[in-house]
Design a protein around this motif. Structure first.
Motif, PDB file in Angstrom:
ATOM      1  N   MET A   1      14.166  14.524  29.555  1.00 49.94           N
ATOM      2  CA  MET A   1      15.097  15.638  29.689  1.00 49.94           C
ATOM      3  C   MET A   1      14.341  16.868  30.143  1.00 49.94           C
ATOM      4  N   LEU A   2      14.830  17.527  31.144  1.00 49.33           N
ATOM      5  CA  LEU A   2      14.217  18.761  31.603  1.00 49.33           C
ATOM      6  C   LEU A   2      14.654  19.898  30.700  1.00 49.33           C
ATOM      7  N   LYS A   3      13.713  20.628  30.165  1.00 53.15           N
ATOM      8  CA  LYS A   3      14.050  21.784  29.340  1.00 53.15           C
ATOM      9  C   LYS A   3      14.474  22.926  30.259  1.00 53.15           C
ATOM     10  N   PRO A   4      15.409  23.792  29.790  1.00 55.13           N
ATOM     11  CA  PRO A   4      15.878  24.866  30.664  1.00 55.13           C
ATOM     12  C   PRO A   4      14.764  25.740  31.214  1.00 55.13           C
ATOM     13  N   TRP A   5      13.739  26.034  30.409  1.00 50.50           N
ATOM     14  CA  TRP A   5      12.683  26.911  30.930  1.00 50.50           C
ATOM     15  C   TRP A   5      11.879  26.218  32.014  1.00 50.50           C
ATOM     16  N   ILE A   6      11.771  24.876  31.961  1.00 54.34           N
ATOM     17  CA  ILE A   6      11.087  24.151  33.029  1.00 54.34           C
ATOM     18  C   ILE A   6      11.945  24.174  34.289  1.00 54.34           C
ATOM     19  N   LEU A   7      13.261  23.936  34.113  1.00 45.49           N
ATOM     20  CA  LEU A   7      14.169  24.031  35.254  1.00 45.49           C
ATOM     21  C   LEU A   7      14.104  25.417  35.867  1.00 45.49           C
ATOM     22  N   LEU A   8      14.092  26.438  34.998  1.00 42.03           N
ATOM     23  CA  LEU A   8      14.088  27.805  35.478  1.00 42.03           C
ATOM     24  C   LEU A   8      12.805  28.103  36.243  1.00 42.03           C
ATOM     25  N   ALA A   9      11.672  27.651  35.712  1.00 46.65           N
ATOM     26  CA  ALA A   9      10.405  27.879  36.394  1.00 46.65           C
ATOM     27  C   ALA A   9      10.419  27.235  37.774  1.00 46.65           C
ATOM     28  N   ALA A  10      11.037  26.062  37.869  1.00 44.62           N
ATOM     29  CA  ALA A  10      11.129  25.376  39.156  1.00 44.62           C
ATOM     30  C   ALA A  10      12.049  26.114  40.118  1.00 44.62           C
ATOM     31  N   CYS A  11      12.974  26.897  39.587  1.00 44.61           N
ATOM     32  CA  CYS A  11      13.960  27.583  40.419  1.00 44.61           C
ATOM     33  C   CYS A  11      13.483  28.942  40.895  1.00 44.61           C
ATOM     34  N   ALA A  60      20.108  22.026  49.940  1.00 42.25           N
ATOM     35  CA  ALA A  60      20.405  22.531  48.602  1.00 42.25           C
ATOM     36  C   ALA A  60      19.947  21.542  47.538  1.00 42.25           C
ATOM     37  N   ILE A  61      20.216  20.265  47.752  1.00 44.60           N
ATOM     38  CA  ILE A  61      19.775  19.241  46.790  1.00 44.60           C
ATOM     39  C   ILE A  61      18.263  19.240  46.657  1.00 44.60           C
ATOM     40  N   ASP A  62      17.581  19.458  47.762  1.00 44.41           N
ATOM     41  CA  ASP A  62      16.117  19.463  47.734  1.00 44.41           C
ATOM     42  C   ASP A  62      15.534  20.609  46.913  1.00 44.41           C
ATOM     43  N   THR A  63      16.329  21.622  46.597  1.00 45.14           N
ATOM     44  CA  THR A  63      15.839  22.728  45.760  1.00 45.14           C
ATOM     45  C   THR A  63      15.921  22.413  44.267  1.00 45.14           C
ATOM     46  N   ILE A  64      16.613  21.337  43.909  1.00 43.33           N
ATOM     47  CA  ILE A  64      16.752  20.942  42.509  1.00 43.33           C
ATOM     48  C   ILE A  64      15.547  20.099  42.125  1.00 43.33           C
ATOM     49  N   PRO A  65      14.975  20.317  40.947  1.00 40.59           N
ATOM     50  CA  PRO A  65      13.811  19.520  40.537  1.00 40.59           C
ATOM     51  C   PRO A  65      14.082  18.011  40.636  1.00 40.59           C
ATOM     52  N   HIS A  66      13.108  17.267  41.119  1.00 43.44           N
ATOM     53  CA  HIS A  66      13.268  15.826  41.331  1.00 43.44           C
ATOM     54  C   HIS A  66      13.570  15.068  40.049  1.00 43.44           C
ATOM     55  N   ARG A  67      13.123  15.561  38.913  1.00 43.05           N
ATOM     56  CA  ARG A  67      13.359  14.860  37.644  1.00 43.05           C
ATOM     57  C   ARG A  67      14.755  15.102  37.093  1.00 43.05           C
ATOM     58  N   ASP A  70      20.902  12.846  38.109  1.00 43.09           N
ATOM     59  CA  ASP A  70      22.079  12.969  38.974  1.00 43.09           C
ATOM     60  C   ASP A  70      21.975  14.092  39.998  1.00 43.09           C
ATOM     61  N   ARG A  71      20.772  14.474  40.392  1.00 46.86           N
ATOM     62  CA  ARG A  71      20.618  15.590  41.340  1.00 46.86           C
ATOM     63  C   ARG A  71      21.277  15.298  42.680  1.00 46.86           C
ATOM     64  N   GLU A  72      21.350  14.040  43.064  1.00 48.45           N
ATOM     65  CA  GLU A  72      21.966  13.681  44.343  1.00 48.45           C
ATOM     66  C   GLU A  72      23.471  13.963  44.358  1.00 48.45           C
ATOM     67  N   LYS A  73      24.065  14.152  43.183  1.00 48.22           N
ATOM     68  CA  LYS A  73      25.498  14.437  43.090  1.00 48.22           C
ATOM     69  C   LYS A  73      25.784  15.939  43.040  1.00 48.22           C
ATOM     70  N   ALA A  74      24.780  16.768  43.277  1.00 48.61           N
ATOM     71  CA  ALA A  74      24.944  18.224  43.204  1.00 48.61           C
ATOM     72  C   ALA A  74      26.034  18.714  44.151  1.00 48.61           C
ATOM     73  N   VAL A  75      26.639  19.838  43.790  1.00 46.58           N
ATOM     74  CA  VAL A  75      27.699  20.414  44.610  1.00 46.58           C
ATOM     75  C   VAL A  75      27.375  21.857  44.984  1.00 46.58           C
ATOM     76  N   GLU A  76      27.907  22.265  46.111  1.00 48.99           N
ATOM     77  CA  GLU A  76      27.933  23.676  46.463  1.00 48.99           C
ATOM     78  C   GLU A  76      28.991  24.292  45.549  1.00 48.99           C
ATOM     79  N   LEU A  77      28.682  25.402  44.926  1.00 54.29           N
ATOM     80  CA  LEU A  77      29.603  26.044  43.986  1.00 54.29           C
ATOM     81  C   LEU A  77      29.991  27.419  44.508  1.00 54.29           C
ATOM     82  N   LEU A  78      31.251  27.622  44.831  1.00 56.42           N
ATOM     83  CA  LEU A  78      31.836  28.901  45.236  1.00 56.42           C
ATOM     84  C   LEU A  78      31.439  29.371  46.626  1.00 56.42           C
TER      85      LEU A  78
END
Length: 195
Positions: A1-11, A60-67, A70-78
């Motif tokens: 599981m990716l912790k939010p702070w790890i996701l955030l650091a990647a973003c 856009a999908i490529d900006t999401i951390p690989h770990r 379901d990252r391949e199911k990402a959506v454009e939001l708004l």
């Protein structure tokens, strides 16, 4: 599981100055955090129903951390400015909204605007009502300040007994108008909700 702070650091990246105007919509931002993401993390409800979404671009999908599950199911939001991803693995669920910087991001509509002054305190009040407390709230909501909230410590850092936590950062600011774009939200938590 990716912790939010790890996701955030990647973003986080060097956020460029923005040229498009920020559209103020704090109720939508609060909905995304506390109904869409927290509702998904705690109860498995599909997030972002009724909001404008479509399949995210490859860039856009490529900006999401690989770990991220379901990252391949990402959506454009708004707007093409935002990508949303949510998913579950054996250790938990994640919900992530982030700003996409490729392909002329400064011209993309900024639809997650909030009044910078007092915003973190308003998020904090709502978080407390949901059983979360600040685990590191910045002095101001800016593109260089990370703020985080979580449930009380459980002694577990993975699996169904660990706490729900989330972080947020502004992805742009219009200081003259006192607005910031809430373009980075990362949340994670137990896969089935805590008993």
């Amino acid at each position: 599981m990716l912790k939010p702070w790890i996701l955030l650091a990647a973003c986080l990246a060097a956020f460029p100055a923005s040229a498009a105007p920020i559209e103020e919509n704090e109720p939508l931002v609060m909905r995304i955090i506390f109904e869409d993401c927290l509702g998904y993390i705690r109860h498995g409800r599909t997030p972002f129903r009724g909001l404008a979404t479509r399949p995210a671009s490859r860039e856009a999908i490529d900006t999401i951390p690989h770990r991220a599950p379901d990252r391949e199911k990402a959506v454009e939001l708004l707007s093409p400015r935002y990508v949303a991803s949510w998913g579950q693995d054996n250790n938990g669920r994640h919900c992530l909204i982030r700003t996409v910087w490729q392909a002329e991001p400064d011209a993309r509509p900024m639809r997650l605007g909030v009044r910078s002054e007092g915003f973190l305190q308003r998020v904090d009040a709502r978080a407390r009502a949901e059983g979360l407390t600040s685990s590191g709230m910045a002095d101001a909501f800016t593109p260089i300040s990370v703020s985080s909230w979580s449930e009380g410590e459980t002694g577990h850092d993975s699996g169904p007994l660990r706490p729900v936590s989330f972080s947020l950062v502004a992805s742009a600011a219009d200081e003259a108008r006192g607005l910031a774009d809430a373009g980075v939200i990362a949340m994670g938590g137990p896969p089935q909700g805590r008993p």
